[in-house]
Motif scaffolding. Structure first.
Motif, short mmCIF file in Angstrom:
data_model
loop_
_atom_site.label_atom_id
_atom_site.label_comp_id
_atom_site.label_asym_id
_atom_site.label_seq_id
_atom_site.Cartn_x
_atom_site.Cartn_y
_atom_site.Cartn_z
N ASP A 153 -1.47 -1.32 -4.27
CA ASP A 153 -2.58 -0.39 -4.19
C ASP A 153 -2.05 0.98 -3.79
N ALA A 154 -2.77 2.03 -4.16
CA ALA A 154 -2.38 3.39 -3.82
C ALA A 154 -3.45 4.03 -2.95
N VAL A 155 -3.02 4.93 -2.07
CA VAL A 155 -3.94 5.75 -1.27
C VAL A 155 -3.73 7.20 -1.66
N VAL A 156 -4.80 7.90 -2.03
CA VAL A 156 -4.73 9.33 -2.29
C VAL A 156 -5.76 10.01 -1.40
N VAL A 157 -5.52 11.27 -1.11
CA VAL A 157 -6.46 12.05 -0.29
C VAL A 157 -7.28 12.92 -1.22
N GLY A 158 -8.61 12.80 -1.11
CA GLY A 158 -9.50 13.52 -2.01
C GLY A 158 -9.93 12.64 -3.16
N LEU B 178 0.85 -1.18 0.00
CA LEU B 178 0.00 0.00 0.00
C LEU B 178 0.89 1.24 0.00
N VAL B 179 0.73 2.09 -1.02
CA VAL B 179 1.60 3.25 -1.21
C VAL B 179 0.79 4.53 -1.09
N LEU B 180 1.22 5.43 -0.20
CA LEU B 180 0.61 6.75 -0.11
C LEU B 180 1.13 7.60 -1.27
N VAL B 181 0.21 8.15 -2.05
CA VAL B 181 0.58 8.98 -3.20
C VAL B 181 0.15 10.42 -2.94
N GLU B 182 1.11 11.32 -2.98
CA GLU B 182 0.80 12.74 -2.83
C GLU B 182 0.45 13.32 -4.20
N GLU C 123 6.29 13.68 -8.43
CA GLU C 123 7.32 12.81 -9.01
C GLU C 123 7.85 11.79 -8.00
N THR C 124 8.08 12.22 -6.76
CA THR C 124 8.64 11.29 -5.78
C THR C 124 7.66 10.17 -5.44
N SER C 125 6.37 10.43 -5.53
CA SER C 125 5.39 9.35 -5.31
C SER C 125 5.44 8.35 -6.46
#
Length: 326
Positions: free
Chosen positions: A38-43, A3-7, A16-18
């Motif tokens: 899987d990715a987690v994004v806010v919004g 699980l990857v947090l994506v900014e 880019e760093t995400s």
């Protein structure tokens, strides 16, 4: 599952760093037999962002929505990520090693009672799982075991090159509205100001960077250096002392409080190589140092070095380049 947090940028694109963290996750997935990412994004992301994440191999995009996520709150983001992890059964939690990525994953690690490794640059064995990470501002590397689950770590900026997957992921969008405790909203962003224009983009993406430090001598001592920059189609990067003295603008600064660069070639001229500067240039693939001090940290860490006064060495280099080009 990983699980990857994506900014996400204000324009709605993955930073880019995400994307680099997703590339790192894909390498880890391949080593582990092809586990899902899987990715987690806010919004709520738009179709373009979901498609972008799918191109990096993401199976599902979990969008954290609700009033608790209207403004940044590290504890709330961590709570949302852990809620997704609880349902999905993730064994690895990752993020880019940004200020937010490190803060959110530190909260997540504390809540799950496991250690966290910040600024990983590579991974080793899977049993036990080990990562190599930057410490002391990038001046040293440390190998760290993450034997407990979930394994929690962030990826140092430019540790890998962001590369889309050969086979895109499904990119299924899942809207999440996890509950957030009031205590998780005590520390949060309450106002923002329009940032000053970021003029460092060319420096951060340059394939060749010529660096200049105190050895330039003065604000008028950059003539030969700028000529070398032009001859190599490079970008100019400077040390903190140069910007502190007002010789060059801040957006040219390389280091812990400036830009982090990862060029194919870095040519630091008259730069001693303090830890803070090394933190910004340690990802360079090759370093050619020019310095009068053979024991300067930058010289001892360089791939190659020329011992001499930059005001004598660089004009000779420039002349030779012009001669060879006719």
């Amino acid at each position: 599952m990983i699980l990857v947090l994506v900014e996400v940028t204000p324009a709605g694109e993955a930073v880019e760093t995400s994307c680099e963290a997703l590339t790192f996750a894909r390498d880890l997935s391949a080593a582990g037999g092809g586990v899902a990412i899987d990715a987690v994004v806010v919004g709520r992301p738009d179709d373009a962002l979901v498609g972008e994440l799918a191109s990096y191999g993401v199976r599902r995009v979990h969008a954290l929505t609700g009033s608790a996520y209207d403004a940044y709150a590290g504890a709330a983001w961590a709570a949302g990520m852990l809620a997704v992890r609880e349902r999905a059964g993730s064994v690895v939690l990752m993020a880019a090693g940004t200020s937010r990525g490190n803060e959110v994953l530190a909260h997540a690690a504390a809540r799950t009672g496991v250690p966290m490794a910040a600024n990983a640059v590579s991974f080793g064995g899977l049993s036990p799982f080990t990562v190599t990470r930057q410490v002391v501002g990038g001046a040293a590397l440390e190998e760290m075991q993450l034997g407990q689950r979930p394994a929690v770590f962030t990826v140092a900026g430019h540790a890998v090159q962001a590369t889309p997957a050969d086979a895109p992921g499904a990119g299924e969008l899942v809207i999440e509205t996890p509950d957030v405790a009031e205590a998780d909203l005590v520390a949060r962003v309450v106002s923002t100001d329009e940032p000053a224009p970021d003029l460092s983009g060319a420096l951060k993406s340059a394939r060749v960077v010529v660096g200049a430090g105190r050895g330039a001598g003065s604000a008028d001592g950059f003539g030969e250096i700028l000529e070398l920059v032009d001859l190599l189609d490079a970008s100019l990067g400077v040390s903190r002392v140069v910007t502190s003295l007002g010789w060059r603008p801040h957006h040219e600064q390389v280091g812990q409080t400036g830009s982090r660069i990862a060029p194919d070639l870095y040519i630091p001229c008259g730069i001693s190589g303090a830890i803070q500067h090394w933190a910004g240039c340690s990802s360079a693939k090759a370093i050619l140092a020019i310095n009068t001090d053979p024991d300067a940290p930058m010289v001892t860490k360089a791939t190659h070095a020329v011992i001499g006064d930059l005001h004598e060495v660089i004009p000779a280099v420039n002349a030779e380049i012009r001669r060879r080009r006719g």
